[in-house]
Each structure stands twice: as C-alpha cells, then as structure tokens.
Design a protein around this motif. Structure first.
Motif, PDB file in Angstrom:
ATOM      1  N   SER A 246      16.442  -6.186  31.516  1.00 61.12           N
ATOM      2  CA  SER A 246      16.130  -4.875  32.068  1.00 61.12           C
ATOM      3  C   SER A 246      17.269  -4.404  32.966  1.00 61.12           C
ATOM      4  O   SER A 246      17.835  -5.200  33.714  1.00 61.12           O
ATOM      5  N   PRO A 247      17.659  -3.180  32.881  1.00 55.61           N
ATOM      6  CA  PRO A 247      17.157  -2.007  32.180  1.00 55.61           C
ATOM      7  C   PRO A 247      17.763  -1.785  30.795  1.00 55.61           C
ATOM      8  O   PRO A 247      17.758  -0.672  30.278  1.00 55.61           O
ATOM      9  N   PHE A 248      18.298  -2.831  30.185  1.00 51.62           N
ATOM     10  CA  PHE A 248      18.747  -2.836  28.782  1.00 51.62           C
ATOM     11  C   PHE A 248      19.873  -1.846  28.488  1.00 51.62           C
ATOM     12  O   PHE A 248      19.975  -1.320  27.389  1.00 51.62           O
ATOM     13  N   GLY A 249      20.708  -1.571  29.478  1.00 50.50           N
ATOM     14  CA  GLY A 249      21.842  -0.674  29.277  1.00 50.50           C
ATOM     15  C   GLY A 249      21.488   0.795  29.252  1.00 50.50           C
ATOM     16  O   GLY A 249      22.322   1.626  28.896  1.00 50.50           O
ATOM     17  N   LEU A 250      20.275   1.136  29.627  1.00 52.57           N
ATOM     18  CA  LEU A 250      19.860   2.543  29.588  1.00 52.57           C
ATOM     19  C   LEU A 250      20.643   3.430  30.564  1.00 52.57           C
ATOM     20  O   LEU A 250      20.997   4.549  30.186  1.00 52.57           O
ATOM     21  N   PRO A 251      20.917   2.986  31.804  1.00 48.62           N
ATOM     22  CA  PRO A 251      21.718   3.857  32.681  1.00 48.62           C
ATOM     23  C   PRO A 251      23.105   4.163  32.118  1.00 48.62           C
ATOM     24  O   PRO A 251      23.565   5.308  32.178  1.00 48.62           O
ATOM     25  N   GLU A 252      23.741   3.160  31.543  1.00 48.70           N
ATOM     26  CA  GLU A 252      25.078   3.362  30.978  1.00 48.70           C
ATOM     27  C   GLU A 252      25.036   4.294  29.771  1.00 48.70           C
ATOM     28  O   GLU A 252      25.874   5.191  29.631  1.00 48.70           O
ATOM     29  N   LEU A 253      24.061   4.073  28.906  1.00 47.09           N
ATOM     30  CA  LEU A 253      23.928   4.916  27.710  1.00 47.09           C
ATOM     31  C   LEU A 253      23.601   6.359  28.083  1.00 47.09           C
ATOM     32  O   LEU A 253      24.190   7.297  27.540  1.00 47.09           O
ATOM     33  N   ALA A 254      22.681   6.531  29.025  1.00 42.29           N
ATOM     34  CA  ALA A 254      22.310   7.886  29.448  1.00 42.29           C
ATOM     35  C   ALA A 254      23.484   8.581  30.138  1.00 42.29           C
ATOM     36  O   ALA A 254      23.727   9.772  29.904  1.00 42.29           O
ATOM     37  N   ALA A 255      24.210   7.857  30.986  1.00 42.09           N
ATOM     38  CA  ALA A 255      25.362   8.456  31.666  1.00 42.09           C
ATOM     39  C   ALA A 255      26.451   8.831  30.667  1.00 42.09           C
ATOM     40  O   ALA A 255      27.084   9.892  30.799  1.00 42.09           O
ATOM     41  N   ALA A 256      26.677   8.003  29.666  1.00 39.73           N
ATOM     42  CA  ALA A 256      27.660   8.336  28.625  1.00 39.73           C
ATOM     43  C   ALA A 256      27.231   9.597  27.876  1.00 39.73           C
ATOM     44  O   ALA A 256      28.059  10.464  27.574  1.00 39.73           O
ATOM     45  N   PHE A 257      25.936   9.720  27.606  1.00 38.58           N
ATOM     46  CA  PHE A 257      25.418  10.914  26.938  1.00 38.58           C
ATOM     47  C   PHE A 257      25.617  12.148  27.816  1.00 38.58           C
ATOM     48  O   PHE A 257      25.990  13.217  27.321  1.00 38.58           O
ATOM     49  N   VAL A 258      25.383  12.002  29.131  1.00 39.89           N
ATOM     50  CA  VAL A 258      25.582  13.122  30.057  1.00 39.89           C
ATOM     51  C   VAL A 258      27.052  13.546  30.062  1.00 39.89           C
ATOM     52  O   VAL A 258      27.357  14.744  30.053  1.00 39.89           O
ATOM     53  N   VAL A 259      27.967  12.586  30.053  1.00 40.60           N
ATOM     54  CA  VAL A 259      29.401  12.907  30.032  1.00 40.60           C
ATOM     55  C   VAL A 259      29.757  13.664  28.757  1.00 40.60           C
ATOM     56  O   VAL A 259      30.447  14.688  28.795  1.00 40.60           O
ATOM     57  N   ILE A 260      29.266  13.178  27.631  1.00 36.88           N
ATOM     58  CA  ILE A 260      29.560  13.835  26.349  1.00 36.88           C
ATOM     59  C   ILE A 260      29.000  15.247  26.329  1.00 36.88           C
ATOM     60  O   ILE A 260      29.677  16.205  25.937  1.00 36.88           O
ATOM     61  N   LEU A 261      27.753  15.391  26.775  1.00 35.90           N
ATOM     62  CA  LEU A 261      27.112  16.712  26.788  1.00 35.90           C
ATOM     63  C   LEU A 261      27.830  17.663  27.746  1.00 35.90           C
ATOM     64  O   LEU A 261      28.089  18.826  27.402  1.00 35.90           O
ATOM     65  N   ALA A 262      28.165  17.175  28.939  1.00 34.45           N
ATOM     66  CA  ALA A 262      28.858  18.031  29.918  1.00 34.45           C
ATOM     67  C   ALA A 262      30.242  18.440  29.413  1.00 34.45           C
ATOM     68  O   ALA A 262      30.657  19.589  29.610  1.00 34.45           O
ATOM     69  N   GLN A 263      30.950  17.531  28.768  1.00 33.59           N
ATOM     70  CA  GLN A 263      32.273  17.866  28.242  1.00 33.59           C
ATOM     71  C   GLN A 263      32.162  18.870  27.102  1.00 33.59           C
ATOM     72  O   GLN A 263      32.961  19.803  27.000  1.00 33.59           O
ATOM     73  N   TRP A 264      31.158  18.694  26.279  1.00 31.17           N
ATOM     74  CA  TRP A 264      30.954  19.613  25.153  1.00 31.17           C
ATOM     75  C   TRP A 264      30.622  21.012  25.644  1.00 31.17           C
ATOM     76  O   TRP A 264      31.116  22.004  25.119  1.00 31.17           O
ATOM     77  N   LYS A 265      29.777  21.091  26.681  1.00 29.72           N
ATOM     78  CA  LYS A 265      29.349  22.397  27.187  1.00 29.72           C
ATOM     79  C   LYS A 265      30.400  23.063  28.074  1.00 29.72           C
ATOM     80  O   LYS A 265      30.626  24.259  27.963  1.00 29.72           O
ATOM     81  N   SER A 266      31.013  22.288  28.994  1.00 24.13           N
ATOM     82  CA  SER A 266      31.879  22.915  29.990  1.00 24.13           C
ATOM     83  C   SER A 266      33.366  22.841  29.658  1.00 24.13           C
ATOM     84  O   SER A 266      34.142  23.616  30.204  1.00 24.13           O
ATOM     85  N   ARG A 267      33.773  21.877  28.846  1.00 20.57           N
ATOM     86  CA  ARG A 267      35.193  21.646  28.549  1.00 20.57           C
ATOM     87  C   ARG A 267      35.997  21.427  29.832  1.00 20.57           C
ATOM     88  O   ARG A 267      37.162  21.807  29.940  1.00 20.57           O
ATOM     89  N   ASN A 268      35.347  20.816  30.832  1.00 19.90           N
ATOM     90  CA  ASN A 268      35.980  20.560  32.119  1.00 19.90           C
ATOM     91  C   ASN A 268      35.817  19.083  32.435  1.00 19.90           C
ATOM     92  O   ASN A 268      34.706  18.601  32.645  1.00 19.90           O
TER      93      ASN A 268
END
Length: 106
Positions: free
Chosen positions: A64-86
């Motif tokens: 536990s927590p089975f890598g969920l914080p890392e996976l979710a944070a990576a997803f947030v980075v990808i989504l933020a980069q895709w949306k903001s390009r910043n």
C-alpha cells in the motif's frame, strides 16, 4: 578573510558560467553543425524519459498505496502539459498532487 575567499569563489564560478554560456555563440558564429541541431532535437525527450524512469524506479507496487500517488501525479503532469503547454504549471501541479496524495494515502 573567509568572506573574501567566498567572494573569490563566487566570482570564479560566475566567470566560468558566463564563459560556458557565451562559448556556443562564439564557436558557431556562422552556421550550426547538423549534429548539434540533431542533438538539440533528440536529447530533450531522451532526458525527460530518463527522468521519468529515475523518478519511478523505487515505486513499491506490491504494498500500500501500490504506486497510486506516483501514477496519479504522472497523470496530472501529462494532463496539465497537454492543456497548458507550460512546463512550470505541469511540474508544480504534479508535485502538488503527489504531495497531497502521499499525505492522504500514505
């Protein structure tokens, strides 16, 4: 005496940094060689890939927590980069998401 020594060190480091920053402009005054242009295109994605591998190499997916914080944070980075390009927005949002998740899930 210690302050003058520290000032000399800072001055030397600043001088070396300035020389290294200006050196490419002096060396490639006329035309940028093709291999330098090629490296400018391929190195940034390669370095980002190495950083991702380095950041995720010690993730424990069997407990536990089975890598969920890392996976979710990576997803947030990808989504933020895709949306903001910043990059700054992406890095800060991913870091904030990771810090919040490790406190909530850890």
């Amino acid at each position: 005496m210690i302050h003058s020594h520290a000032a000399l060190l800072v001055g030397a480091m600043a001088l070396v940094t300035m020389i290294l920053r200006f050196l490419p402009f002096v060396a490639f005054r006329r035309e940028i060689p093709p291999y330098v242009s090629y490296l400018g295109e391929v190195l940034p994605p390669a370095i980002i890939g190495m950083l991702v591998v380095y950041c995720l190499k010690d993730v424990q997916i069997t407990s536990s927590p089975f890598g969920l914080p890392e996976l979710a944070a990576a997803f947030v980075v990808i989504l933020a980069q895709w949306k903001s390009r910043n990059s700054l927005v992406s890095i800060l949002s991913g870091t904030a998401a990771y810090m919040i998740l490790i406190r909530l899930l850890g």
